[in-house]
Design an enzyme around this catalytic site. Structure first.
Site, PDB file in Angstrom:
ATOM      1  N   ARG A   1      -2.955  21.214  45.277  1.00 47.41           N
ATOM      2  CA  ARG A   1      -2.355  20.626  46.715  1.00 47.41           C
ATOM      3  C   ARG A   1      -2.056  19.204  46.617  1.00 47.41           C
ATOM      4  NH1 ARG A   1      -7.053  23.246  50.482  1.00 47.41           N
ATOM      5  NH2 ARG A   1      -8.066  22.390  48.653  1.00 47.41           N
ATOM      6  N   ASN A   2      -3.049  18.614  46.022  1.00 40.23           N
ATOM      7  CA  ASN A   2      -2.980  17.195  45.954  1.00 40.23           C
ATOM      8  C   ASN A   2      -1.743  16.734  44.773  1.00 40.23           C
ATOM      9  OD1 ASN A   2      -5.476  15.972  47.121  1.00 40.23           O
ATOM     10  ND2 ASN A   2      -6.094  17.582  46.231  1.00 40.23           N
TER      11      ASN A   2
ATOM     12  N   LYS B   1     -10.790  12.838  41.405  1.00 37.97           N
ATOM     13  CA  LYS B   1      -9.833  13.370  40.912  1.00 37.97           C
ATOM     14  C   LYS B   1      -8.809  13.587  41.547  1.00 37.97           C
ATOM     15  CE  LYS B   1     -10.447  17.777  42.145  1.00 37.97           C
ATOM     16  NZ  LYS B   1      -9.320  18.647  42.404  1.00 37.97           N
TER      17      LYS B   1
ATOM     18  N   THR C   1      -6.317  19.038  37.748  1.00 35.07           N
ATOM     19  CA  THR C   1      -5.511  18.811  39.033  1.00 35.07           C
ATOM     20  C   THR C   1      -4.151  18.153  38.648  1.00 35.07           C
ATOM     21  OG1 THR C   1      -7.621  18.953  39.980  1.00 35.07           O
ATOM     22  CG2 THR C   1      -5.942  17.999  41.512  1.00 35.07           C
TER      23      THR C   1
ATOM     24  N   PHE D   1     -10.218  29.594  48.656  1.00 34.25           N
ATOM     25  CA  PHE D   1     -11.360  29.085  47.855  1.00 34.25           C
ATOM     26  C   PHE D   1     -12.409  29.819  48.461  1.00 34.25           C
ATOM     27  CE2 PHE D   1     -14.702  26.679  45.459  1.00 34.25           C
ATOM     28  CZ  PHE D   1     -14.159  26.810  44.499  1.00 34.25           C
TER      29      PHE D   1
END
Length: 318
Positions: A247-248, A183, A240, A10
């Protein structure tokens, strides 16, 4: 002059997007700075995305420019220590956190962490629905810049806007912090749901009820409702919870499929879930999905057991 501290995916993507405008950008890398400067590419974290000529990669924090805003692209669970260790260099600077989550020890978000460790700094937060690869490759992305100083917020909005990066601003730092943090927890739940084979209808239910939990906690903490329905809340949740670039979400998929997950990958939602469970208990707020994710991540529950616990809750009005 803009400085980005942290050359993960990022941080690198932000440096690339900002440097494409021709303005000088300094990117600090903890490791492999010389190799990245020579190759003009972050081959480990963001292969295939070239650093523009106006971006300079450095390895010594003492070499960062003496003026201009600083983007803090370091993991949330490392932010407090990073600020403390580099307090002399960062004390009176404008610091824009580019990370999401809650500190597991203090339950504070990035803006509050900056205020606590460096009270003389000017804090802000850059958050919203975004993937590093999209930003780095010039795809259109919209983010929220949260800053409680309106004049500074407007100046940062103008400084960080690029041809592919559209910045909206808000003074509600609490809502922006909590939207970006919570989130990730719901994304783990949605990944586990799909990984277990429960289907898209179940995921839609988790997203909807998870969003209700996000609002419940954030509004109790003083956030504005419109912040949670904006980019840093609902927008980030939608992205997300539906993409394997998250990734989550991928971590949740692995839980649902009972597969191993790469421990070197930062999954902020795990620490956030644990922080939220403790916080919700103190505030006497009902957060069943976040509690289930904390139990799933620790191995206390299987996905099937977590689902059963959620389905067996008393019936209620929506």
């Amino acid at each position: 002059m803009i400085t980005v501290l942290g050359a993960g995916a990022f941080g690198t993507s932000l440096a690339i997007s900002l440097a494409r405008t021709g303005q000088p950008v300094t990117l600090w890398a903890r490791q492999s700075a010389e190799a990245m400067q020579a190759a003009r590419e972050n081959t480990r974290r963001l292969p295939g995305a070239q650093l523009p000529d106006s971006a300079t990669v450095i390895g010594a924090l003492s070499d960062i420019p003496a003026d201009g805003p600083i983007l803090l692209a370091v993991p949330m669970q490392q932010l407090r220590r990073f600020l403390a260790e580099n307090s002399t260099t960062l004390a009176k600077r404008t610091l824009i956190a580019a990370c999401k989550g809650l500190d597991l020890s203090t339950h504070l978000g990035p803006v509050e962490t900056i205020r606590t460790i460096l009270p003389e700094a000017q804090p802000a937060l850059l958050t919203g629905p975004s993937f590093a690869a999209d930003i780095a490759h010039g795809l259109p992305t919209a983010l929220t810049l949260a800053c409680d100083d309106p004049a500074l917020g407007k100046a940062l909005q103008e400084a960080l806007t690029t041809p592919n990066l559209r910045i909206y601003r808000t003074s509600d730092t609490t809502g922006a912090e909590l939207g970006g943090a919570l989130k990730n927890v719901i994304a783990i739940a949605c990944g586990a749901c799909i990984g277990e084979g429960m289907g898209d209808s179940a995921r839609a239910a988790l997203m909807t009820r998870g969003f209700a939990e996000m609002q419940r906690l954030a509004l109790r903490r003083g956030a504005l409702p419109e912040t949670l329905t904006g980019l840093s809340g609902f927008g980030d949740l939608a992205l997300t919870c539906t993409s394997e670039l998250s990734r989550n979400y991928r971590f949740g998929l692995a839980l649902g499929r009972q597969e191993a997950f790469d421990s070197s990958i930062t999954v902020e939602g795990v620490a956030t879930a644990n922080a939220v469970v403790a916080w919700a208990k103190e505030l006497e707020i009902d957060m069943p999905i976040c509690s289930a994710v904390a139990a799933l991540s620790s191995g206390t529950y299987s996905v099937t057991e977590a689902l059963q616990a959620l389905l067996s809750r008393p019936l209620k009005e929506e």
